[in-house]
Design a protein around this motif. Structure first.
Motif, PDB file in Angstrom:
ATOM      1  N   TYR A 148       0.724  -1.015  -0.010  1.00  0.00           N
ATOM      2  CA  TYR A 148       0.024   0.010   0.021  1.00  0.00           C
ATOM      3  C   TYR A 148       0.975   1.225   0.046  1.00  0.00           C
ATOM      4  O   TYR A 148       1.644   1.255   0.799  1.00  0.00           O
ATOM      5  CB  TYR A 148      -1.027   0.091   1.404  1.00  0.00           C
ATOM      6  N   MET A 149       0.714   2.170  -0.774  1.00  0.00           N
ATOM      7  CA  MET A 149       1.419   3.416  -0.994  1.00  0.00           C
ATOM      8  C   MET A 149       0.370   4.601  -1.131  1.00  0.00           C
ATOM      9  O   MET A 149      -0.629   4.135  -1.806  1.00  0.00           O
ATOM     10  CB  MET A 149       2.533   3.397  -1.792  1.00  0.00           C
ATOM     11  N   ARG A 150       0.508   5.718  -0.787  1.00  0.00           N
ATOM     12  CA  ARG A 150      -0.070   6.807  -1.008  1.00  0.00           C
ATOM     13  C   ARG A 150       0.276   7.424  -2.386  1.00  0.00           C
ATOM     14  O   ARG A 150       1.636   7.304  -2.625  1.00  0.00           O
ATOM     15  CB  ARG A 150       0.238   8.012  -0.063  1.00  0.00           C
ATOM     16  N   PRO A 151      -0.615   7.934  -3.229  1.00  0.00           N
ATOM     17  CA  PRO A 151      -0.422   8.194  -4.538  1.00  0.00           C
ATOM     18  C   PRO A 151       0.674   9.740  -4.676  1.00  0.00           C
ATOM     19  O   PRO A 151       1.244   9.453  -5.788  1.00  0.00           O
ATOM     20  CB  PRO A 151      -1.779   8.736  -5.231  1.00  0.00           C
ATOM     21  N   GLU A 152       0.522  10.628  -3.689  1.00  0.00           N
ATOM     22  CA  GLU A 152       1.526  11.567  -3.809  1.00  0.00           C
ATOM     23  C   GLU A 152       3.008  11.217  -3.815  1.00  0.00           C
ATOM     24  O   GLU A 152       3.951  12.095  -4.241  1.00  0.00           O
ATOM     25  CB  GLU A 152       1.190  12.564  -2.797  1.00  0.00           C
ATOM     26  N   ASN A 153       3.378   9.961  -3.218  1.00  0.00           N
ATOM     27  CA  ASN A 153       4.991   9.712  -3.110  1.00  0.00           C
ATOM     28  C   ASN A 153       5.069   8.243  -3.797  1.00  0.00           C
ATOM     29  O   ASN A 153       5.772   7.528  -3.211  1.00  0.00           O
ATOM     30  CB  ASN A 153       5.553   9.935  -1.832  1.00  0.00           C
ATOM     31  N   SER A 181       7.735   5.208  -2.412  1.00  0.00           N
ATOM     32  CA  SER A 181       7.298   4.459  -1.623  1.00  0.00           C
ATOM     33  C   SER A 181       7.356   3.028  -2.166  1.00  0.00           C
ATOM     34  O   SER A 181       7.635   2.003  -1.499  1.00  0.00           O
ATOM     35  CB  SER A 181       5.704   4.773  -1.366  1.00  0.00           C
ATOM     36  N   ALA A 182       6.985   2.832  -3.356  1.00  0.00           N
ATOM     37  CA  ALA A 182       6.727   1.420  -4.041  1.00  0.00           C
ATOM     38  C   ALA A 182       8.163   0.825  -4.152  1.00  0.00           C
ATOM     39  O   ALA A 182       8.370  -0.375  -3.838  1.00  0.00           O
ATOM     40  CB  ALA A 182       6.320   1.648  -5.560  1.00  0.00           C
ATOM     41  N   ALA A 183       9.305   1.642  -4.465  1.00  0.00           N
ATOM     42  CA  ALA A 183      10.498   1.202  -4.502  1.00  0.00           C
ATOM     43  C   ALA A 183      11.125   0.718  -3.128  1.00  0.00           C
ATOM     44  O   ALA A 183      11.714  -0.438  -3.155  1.00  0.00           O
ATOM     45  CB  ALA A 183      11.622   2.340  -4.898  1.00  0.00           C
ATOM     46  N   ILE A 226      -1.220  -1.290  -4.167  1.00  0.00           N
ATOM     47  CA  ILE A 226      -2.652  -0.592  -4.025  1.00  0.00           C
ATOM     48  C   ILE A 226      -2.060   0.985  -3.747  1.00  0.00           C
ATOM     49  O   ILE A 226      -1.920   1.221  -2.560  1.00  0.00           O
ATOM     50  CB  ILE A 226      -3.390  -0.994  -3.044  1.00  0.00           C
ATOM     51  N   PRO A 227      -2.495   1.952  -4.679  1.00  0.00           N
ATOM     52  CA  PRO A 227      -2.067   3.256  -4.535  1.00  0.00           C
ATOM     53  C   PRO A 227      -3.474   3.885  -3.909  1.00  0.00           C
ATOM     54  O   PRO A 227      -4.374   3.946  -4.739  1.00  0.00           O
ATOM     55  CB  PRO A 227      -1.595   3.827  -5.729  1.00  0.00           C
ATOM     56  N   GLY A 228      -3.307   4.390  -2.749  1.00  0.00           N
ATOM     57  CA  GLY A 228      -4.466   5.342  -2.003  1.00  0.00           C
ATOM     58  C   GLY A 228      -5.760   4.466  -1.338  1.00  0.00           C
ATOM     59  O   GLY A 228      -6.398   5.215  -0.979  1.00  0.00           O
ATOM     60  N   ASP A 229      -5.701   3.186  -1.583  1.00  0.00           N
ATOM     61  CA  ASP A 229      -6.930   2.476  -1.153  1.00  0.00           C
ATOM     62  C   ASP A 229      -6.762   1.642   0.006  1.00  0.00           C
ATOM     63  O   ASP A 229      -6.478   0.457  -0.036  1.00  0.00           O
ATOM     64  CB  ASP A 229      -7.711   1.831  -2.130  1.00  0.00           C
ATOM     65  N   TRP A 230      -6.598   2.403   1.116  1.00  0.00           N
ATOM     66  CA  TRP A 230      -6.382   1.580   2.445  1.00  0.00           C
ATOM     67  C   TRP A 230      -7.398   0.460   2.553  1.00  0.00           C
ATOM     68  O   TRP A 230      -7.258  -0.720   3.000  1.00  0.00           O
ATOM     69  CB  TRP A 230      -6.282   2.431   3.703  1.00  0.00           C
ATOM     70  N   ALA A 231      -8.541   0.599   2.558  1.00  0.00           N
ATOM     71  CA  ALA A 231      -9.631  -0.462   2.488  1.00  0.00           C
ATOM     72  C   ALA A 231      -9.488  -1.531   1.795  1.00  0.00           C
ATOM     73  O   ALA A 231      -9.692  -2.832   2.142  1.00  0.00           O
ATOM     74  CB  ALA A 231     -11.298   0.258   2.399  1.00  0.00           C
ATOM     75  N   ALA A 232      -9.103  -1.482   0.372  1.00  0.00           N
ATOM     76  CA  ALA A 232      -8.757  -2.813  -0.481  1.00  0.00           C
ATOM     77  C   ALA A 232      -7.495  -3.393   0.187  1.00  0.00           C
ATOM     78  O   ALA A 232      -7.649  -4.656   0.002  1.00  0.00           O
ATOM     79  CB  ALA A 232      -8.711  -1.989  -1.813  1.00  0.00           C
ATOM     80  N   ALA A 233      -6.622  -2.717   0.542  1.00  0.00           N
ATOM     81  CA  ALA A 233      -5.371  -3.494   1.091  1.00  0.00           C
ATOM     82  C   ALA A 233      -5.647  -4.208   2.375  1.00  0.00           C
ATOM     83  O   ALA A 233      -5.461  -5.486   2.354  1.00  0.00           O
ATOM     84  CB  ALA A 233      -4.272  -2.537   1.439  1.00  0.00           C
ATOM     85  N   MET A 234      -6.600  -3.577   3.236  1.00  0.00           N
ATOM     86  CA  MET A 234      -7.209  -4.427   4.291  1.00  0.00           C
ATOM     87  C   MET A 234      -7.969  -5.495   3.886  1.00  0.00           C
ATOM     88  O   MET A 234      -8.085  -6.601   4.556  1.00  0.00           O
ATOM     89  CB  MET A 234      -7.722  -3.629   5.369  1.00  0.00           C
ATOM     90  N   ARG A 235      -8.716  -5.256   2.936  1.00  0.00           N
ATOM     91  CA  ARG A 235      -9.666  -6.365   2.553  1.00  0.00           C
ATOM     92  C   ARG A 235      -8.998  -7.530   1.880  1.00  0.00           C
ATOM     93  O   ARG A 235      -9.272  -8.830   2.166  1.00  0.00           O
ATOM     94  CB  ARG A 235     -10.683  -5.972   1.512  1.00  0.00           C
ATOM     95  N   SER A 285       4.869   1.886   3.454  1.00  0.00           N
ATOM     96  CA  SER A 285       6.497   2.693   3.524  1.00  0.00           C
ATOM     97  C   SER A 285       6.635   3.547   4.563  1.00  0.00           C
ATOM     98  O   SER A 285       7.668   4.303   5.081  1.00  0.00           O
ATOM     99  CB  SER A 285       6.753   3.505   2.394  1.00  0.00           C
ATOM    100  N   SER A 286       5.450   3.838   5.427  1.00  0.00           N
ATOM    101  CA  SER A 286       5.586   4.862   6.538  1.00  0.00           C
ATOM    102  C   SER A 286       4.585   4.434   7.690  1.00  0.00           C
ATOM    103  O   SER A 286       3.663   4.095   7.143  1.00  0.00           O
ATOM    104  CB  SER A 286       5.573   6.229   6.109  1.00  0.00           C
ATOM    105  N   ALA A 287       4.881   4.518   8.618  1.00  0.00           N
ATOM    106  CA  ALA A 287       3.767   4.483   9.669  1.00  0.00           C
ATOM    107  C   ALA A 287       2.709   5.463   9.715  1.00  0.00           C
ATOM    108  O   ALA A 287       1.532   5.100  10.270  1.00  0.00           O
ATOM    109  CB  ALA A 287       4.522   4.563  11.291  1.00  0.00           C
ATOM    110  N   GLU A 288       2.775   6.442   9.111  1.00  0.00           N
ATOM    111  CA  GLU A 288       1.573   7.331   9.168  1.00  0.00           C
ATOM    112  C   GLU A 288       0.467   6.998   7.990  1.00  0.00           C
ATOM    113  O   GLU A 288      -0.524   7.680   7.931  1.00  0.00           O
ATOM    114  CB  GLU A 288       2.063   8.853   8.791  1.00  0.00           C
ATOM    115  N   HIS A 289       0.945   6.101   7.271  1.00  0.00           N
ATOM    116  CA  HIS A 289       0.123   5.666   6.097  1.00  0.00           C
ATOM    117  C   HIS A 289      -1.021   4.781   6.790  1.00  0.00           C
ATOM    118  O   HIS A 289      -1.783   4.378   5.839  1.00  0.00           O
ATOM    119  CB  HIS A 289       1.001   4.715   5.266  1.00  0.00           C
ATOM    120  N   MET A 290      -0.854   4.150   7.811  1.00  0.00           N
ATOM    121  CA  MET A 290      -1.881   3.383   8.212  1.00  0.00           C
ATOM    122  C   MET A 290      -2.154   3.464   9.771  1.00  0.00           C
ATOM    123  O   MET A 290      -1.324   4.004  10.568  1.00  0.00           O
ATOM    124  CB  MET A 290      -1.521   1.811   7.824  1.00  0.00           C
TER     125      MET A 290
END
Length: 111
Positions: free
Chosen positions: A7-12, A16-18, A35-44, A57-62
């Motif tokens: 899971y990564m945020r679309p802005e970086n 993040s992917a690398a 999965i860029p930007g859809d936390w619910a899909a990643a958790m699903r 890639s970061s603790a602030e993402h989730m």
């Protein structure tokens, strides 16, 4: 084998992917999705068993949850003194004067 979804945020996205792909590669995870930007899909995917772990890639993402791993930032520290050792070796062999660190055999092959 552990199946992972990233899971990564679309802005970086690229950084993040690398980082997450390197993390998964080092742990020999099988990446089953990005999965860029859809936390619910990643958790699903995690809850449905399609992935064993969600890598971010970061603790602030989730929110902290079991099955979620954080890929650490790569260390930018170099080995202590690595640059100075390389520069010293280059300077030692390129000058016309002999130093105390230069082997005696090297003096014979100087052109």
């Amino acid at each position: 084998m552990v199946d992972a979804v990233i899971y990564m945020r679309p802005e970086n996205y690229s950084a993040s992917a690398a980082r997450c792909l390197d993390y998964c590669s080092a742990r020999r995870y099988n990446v089953v999705g990005l999965i860029p930007g859809d936390w619910a899909a990643a958790m699903r995917m995690l809850h449905e068993g399609k992935a064993s772990v969600v890598v971010v890639s970061s603790a602030e993402h989730m929110e902290p949850q079991p099955g979620v791993e954080i890929a650490p930032k790569p260390s930018s520290r170099r080995r202590a003194g690595a640059r100075s050792v390389a520069n010293a070796a280059r300077g030692r062999w390129s000058t016309g004067t002999t130093t105390t660190a230069e082997p005696a055999a090297a003096r014979h092959y100087r052109y």
